[in-house]
Design a protein around this motif. Structure first.
Motif, PDB file in Angstrom:
ATOM      1  N   SER A 122     -38.103 -21.397  88.649  1.00 48.00           N
ATOM      2  CA  SER A 122     -37.655 -21.203  89.924  1.00 48.00           C
ATOM      3  C   SER A 122     -37.654 -19.833  90.384  1.00 48.00           C
ATOM      4  O   SER A 122     -37.945 -19.401  91.383  1.00 48.00           O
ATOM      5  CB  SER A 122     -36.314 -21.762  89.882  1.00 48.00           C
ATOM      6  OG  SER A 122     -36.337 -23.212  89.751  1.00 48.00           O
ATOM      7  N   TYR A 165     -39.636 -17.876  93.540  1.00 42.28           N
ATOM      8  CA  TYR A 165     -38.802 -17.029  94.419  1.00 42.28           C
ATOM      9  C   TYR A 165     -39.330 -15.542  94.450  1.00 42.28           C
ATOM     10  O   TYR A 165     -39.668 -15.019  95.501  1.00 42.28           O
ATOM     11  CB  TYR A 165     -37.121 -16.728  93.995  1.00 42.28           C
ATOM     12  CG  TYR A 165     -36.622 -15.936  94.856  1.00 42.28           C
ATOM     13  CD1 TYR A 165     -36.250 -16.282  96.196  1.00 42.28           C
ATOM     14  CD2 TYR A 165     -36.272 -14.665  94.333  1.00 42.28           C
ATOM     15  CE1 TYR A 165     -35.234 -15.216  96.836  1.00 42.28           C
ATOM     16  CE2 TYR A 165     -35.596 -13.652  95.184  1.00 42.28           C
ATOM     17  CZ  TYR A 165     -35.038 -14.033  96.323  1.00 42.28           C
ATOM     18  OH  TYR A 165     -34.317 -13.239  97.147  1.00 42.28           O
ATOM     19  N   HIS A 221     -42.737 -15.645  96.132  1.00 51.73           N
ATOM     20  CA  HIS A 221     -42.676 -16.010  97.667  1.00 51.73           C
ATOM     21  C   HIS A 221     -42.061 -14.569  98.321  1.00 51.73           C
ATOM     22  O   HIS A 221     -42.765 -14.420  99.265  1.00 51.73           O
ATOM     23  CB  HIS A 221     -41.571 -17.039  97.790  1.00 51.73           C
ATOM     24  CG  HIS A 221     -41.295 -17.375  99.218  1.00 51.73           C
ATOM     25  ND1 HIS A 221     -40.351 -16.999  99.919  1.00 51.73           N
ATOM     26  CD2 HIS A 221     -42.088 -18.373  99.914  1.00 51.73           C
ATOM     27  CE1 HIS A 221     -40.252 -17.547 101.186  1.00 51.73           C
ATOM     28  NE2 HIS A 221     -41.266 -18.199 101.194  1.00 51.73           N
ATOM     29  N   GLN A 222     -41.071 -14.004  97.894  1.00 52.85           N
ATOM     30  CA  GLN A 222     -40.604 -12.677  98.503  1.00 52.85           C
ATOM     31  C   GLN A 222     -41.878 -11.502  98.301  1.00 52.85           C
ATOM     32  O   GLN A 222     -41.948 -10.862  99.273  1.00 52.85           O
ATOM     33  CB  GLN A 222     -39.457 -12.024  97.548  1.00 52.85           C
ATOM     34  CG  GLN A 222     -38.120 -12.928  97.830  1.00 52.85           C
ATOM     35  CD  GLN A 222     -37.666 -13.201  99.112  1.00 52.85           C
ATOM     36  OE1 GLN A 222     -37.957 -14.010  99.822  1.00 52.85           O
ATOM     37  NE2 GLN A 222     -37.077 -12.212  99.675  1.00 52.85           N
ATOM     38  N   TYR A 251     -37.021 -27.148  97.688  1.00 51.58           N
ATOM     39  CA  TYR A 251     -37.919 -25.998  97.445  1.00 51.58           C
ATOM     40  C   TYR A 251     -38.906 -25.821  98.767  1.00 51.58           C
ATOM     41  O   TYR A 251     -39.372 -24.709  99.020  1.00 51.58           O
ATOM     42  CB  TYR A 251     -38.708 -26.341  96.315  1.00 51.58           C
ATOM     43  CG  TYR A 251     -38.113 -26.048  94.945  1.00 51.58           C
ATOM     44  CD1 TYR A 251     -38.441 -24.723  94.547  1.00 51.58           C
ATOM     45  CD2 TYR A 251     -37.130 -26.661  94.349  1.00 51.58           C
ATOM     46  CE1 TYR A 251     -37.848 -24.245  93.358  1.00 51.58           C
ATOM     47  CE2 TYR A 251     -36.704 -26.104  93.149  1.00 51.58           C
ATOM     48  CZ  TYR A 251     -36.921 -25.044  92.883  1.00 51.58           C
ATOM     49  OH  TYR A 251     -36.202 -24.453  91.509  1.00 51.58           O
ATOM     50  N   ARG A 284     -37.090 -23.931 101.331  1.00 48.94           N
ATOM     51  CA  ARG A 284     -36.800 -22.450 101.137  1.00 48.94           C
ATOM     52  C   ARG A 284     -37.951 -21.747 100.707  1.00 48.94           C
ATOM     53  O   ARG A 284     -37.750 -20.460 101.029  1.00 48.94           O
ATOM     54  CB  ARG A 284     -35.994 -22.639  99.523  1.00 48.94           C
ATOM     55  CG  ARG A 284     -35.503 -21.329  98.914  1.00 48.94           C
ATOM     56  CD  ARG A 284     -34.279 -20.687  99.500  1.00 48.94           C
ATOM     57  NE  ARG A 284     -33.967 -19.604  99.012  1.00 48.94           N
ATOM     58  CZ  ARG A 284     -32.870 -19.162  97.955  1.00 48.94           C
ATOM     59  NH1 ARG A 284     -32.247 -20.231  97.627  1.00 48.94           N
ATOM     60  NH2 ARG A 284     -32.781 -18.013  97.613  1.00 48.94           N
ATOM     61  N   PHE A 285     -39.048 -22.344 100.135  1.00 45.32           N
ATOM     62  CA  PHE A 285     -40.219 -21.513 100.126  1.00 45.32           C
ATOM     63  C   PHE A 285     -41.459 -21.786 100.980  1.00 45.32           C
ATOM     64  O   PHE A 285     -42.516 -21.660 100.321  1.00 45.32           O
ATOM     65  CB  PHE A 285     -40.582 -21.559  98.502  1.00 45.32           C
ATOM     66  CG  PHE A 285     -39.383 -21.115  97.739  1.00 45.32           C
ATOM     67  CD1 PHE A 285     -39.255 -19.901  97.739  1.00 45.32           C
ATOM     68  CD2 PHE A 285     -38.835 -21.948  96.734  1.00 45.32           C
ATOM     69  CE1 PHE A 285     -38.114 -19.460  96.768  1.00 45.32           C
ATOM     70  CE2 PHE A 285     -37.877 -21.598  95.826  1.00 45.32           C
ATOM     71  CZ  PHE A 285     -37.340 -20.246  95.873  1.00 45.32           C
ATOM     72  N   ASN A 334     -30.595 -15.282  88.842  1.00 45.62           N
ATOM     73  CA  ASN A 334     -30.889 -16.475  89.970  1.00 45.62           C
ATOM     74  C   ASN A 334     -29.208 -16.254  90.578  1.00 45.62           C
ATOM     75  O   ASN A 334     -29.181 -16.864  91.585  1.00 45.62           O
ATOM     76  CB  ASN A 334     -31.012 -17.684  89.165  1.00 45.62           C
ATOM     77  CG  ASN A 334     -32.316 -17.901  88.761  1.00 45.62           C
ATOM     78  OD1 ASN A 334     -33.278 -16.966  89.341  1.00 45.62           O
ATOM     79  ND2 ASN A 334     -32.627 -18.885  87.904  1.00 45.62           N
ATOM     80  N   LEU A 356     -30.039 -18.851  93.681  1.00 52.30           N
ATOM     81  CA  LEU A 356     -30.981 -19.967  93.368  1.00 52.30           C
ATOM     82  C   LEU A 356     -30.501 -21.039  92.387  1.00 52.30           C
ATOM     83  O   LEU A 356     -31.009 -22.026  92.423  1.00 52.30           O
ATOM     84  CB  LEU A 356     -32.106 -19.826  92.438  1.00 52.30           C
ATOM     85  CG  LEU A 356     -33.010 -18.883  93.170  1.00 52.30           C
ATOM     86  CD1 LEU A 356     -34.307 -18.289  92.247  1.00 52.30           C
ATOM     87  CD2 LEU A 356     -33.687 -19.564  94.383  1.00 52.30           C
TER      88      LEU A 356
END
Length: 401
Positions: free
Chosen positions: A79, A83, A86-87, A127, A130-131, A284, A291
């Protein structure tokens, strides 16, 4: 590594963060103390640097779009990997950097074997929200039945033909006839790996990324060696190309390392390999928003191990997980040394010139001389399992118990 209060027991102000020299240090991070933002930046930086290593080693053209598959287990480390990438992807879009575009696809293997809606389906929707815009999907374990040419089924318990219309129950029945808890956990891990590689090939991805931390890779090293698969440990722990069955690959030239090689390759990398599990769990909680709502509580997982009712119910993987949880807490350098040493080992047993010298079940290299020697040293005189393709010693033990 641990969290501390903002004030000391004597009600004195907490020390200043050693990185920004501004905020109060609330986290003891390896050899120094840091505030939460600096700690989060440190962990993310470790992952981004590993991605830079990947780009250098794979030498993929920067002028074209590259697609990478992210394996998501819903655990803390995978996870966090999703994240951070993605960032990082969003920052690249904002800065409009030159060069090729990297696209990410997130895939989760649902191992529930239940016809009812699983927790995975509810989590995957979170998910996706969020992503976004990462494409995210759930792949049921029953899809392994479609990989007839990738997995040698002749050594596994025979699939019940009466359950052919219910593949989940068919697999559940097959797992129930495996000889031990370790056997079931080992075969499940092999199936999940095959499915992830298969999905990466199906989607024509350039790389498969797995979220194993330093701690998880150390556990893999010892557990695979204990199961008799030590010869293949470098293939499971080190970053690099993994041979893929030609029956699975759709376009061999996309993954071949050189024109002289006839094998198909899939690069598999571990961006989290320089981060400890406890650091990931804290990371997290440190980011905003955290998260924690995306990582389901798992009392049997690392960091939350339940009481052992019977050691017979534990697989080798679970035993190693409990062992390294304690080692990581007190001697983290030992955990890191296990992984770094293993990554230096040569990858042997799978000739670049063609197929035929890999295990029919796990797909990793064979060490016929070593397997015979090991089999003789422990006094195992039983005949090998009759299969259409040769098996490594570790897979033989999993099937025989």
């Amino acid at each position: 590594m641990e969290t501390t209060d903002a004030r000391s027991p004597n009600d004195q102000p907490a020390p200043t963060c050693k990185r920004c020299n501004e905020a109060a240090a609330t986290i003891k991070m390896r050899a120094e103390t840091a505030c939460r933002p600096c700690f989060a930046h440190f962990i993310a930086g470790k992952i981004v640097k590993r991605m830079e290593v990947l780009n250098r080693e794979t030498k993929l053209p920067t002028s074209e779009t590259r697609t990478m598959l992210l394996g998501l287990s819903f655990g803390a480390s995978s996870s966090a990997m999703v994240y951070v990438l993605h960032q990082n992807s969003r920052r690249h879009e904002i800065k409009k950097r030159r060069g090729g575009v990297i696209e990410y696809i997130v895939a989760h293997i649902d191992t529930s074997l239940s016809p009812a809606p699983s927790e995975s389906e509810a989590l995957i929707e979170k998910y996706k929200t969020r992503f976004s815009p990462f494409p995210t999907s759930v792949i049921p374990l029953r899809n392994i039945l479609q990989l007839q040419n990738t997995v040698d089924w002749s050594g596994l318990p025979t699939l019940n033909p009466d359950l052919a219309s219910e593949p989940d129950k068919q697999l559940e029945d097959m797992f129930s006839r495996l000889p031990s808890t370790t056997s079931r956990a080992d075969i499940l891990r092999i199936f999940v790996r095959h499915l992830l590689i298969g999905e990466a090939v199906r989607r024509q991805c350039s790389t498969l990324l797995l979220g194993h931390t330093t701690t998880a890779l150390a556990e893999t090293t010892l557990s695979e060696a204990a199961k008799g698969r030590g010869f293949a440990v470098p293939w499971l722990v080190a970053d690099g190309n993994i041979p893929v069955s030609s029956a699975l690959a759709e376009k061999e030239e996309k993954y071949a390392v050189s024109e002289a090689q006839t094998r198909t390759f899939m690069p598999i990398y571990y961006p989290m390999r320089e981060v400890f599990r406890k650091e990931v769990i804290l990371y997290n909680k440190s980011i905003t928003p955290p998260l924690t709502d995306l990582v389901p509580d798992d009392p049997s997982g690392a960091g939350g191990k339940g009481a052992v009712v019977s050691h017979k119910s534990l697989s080798i993987e679970e035993v190693m997980g409990r062992y390294f949880e304690e080692v990581e807490e007190n001697y983290p350098s030992i955990v890191a040394n296990v992984v770094r040493t293993t990554a230096k080992l040569n990858r042997l047993g799978m000739d670049d010139g063609g197929e035929g010298n890999e295990c029919g079940l796990c797909g990793l290299g064979l060490d016929e001389t070593g397997d015979e020697r090991w089999r003789g040293e422990i006094g195992d005189e039983e005949a090998n399992i009759e299969t259409s393709r040769p098996l490594c010693y570790g897979c033989e033990r999993s099937l025989r118990g």
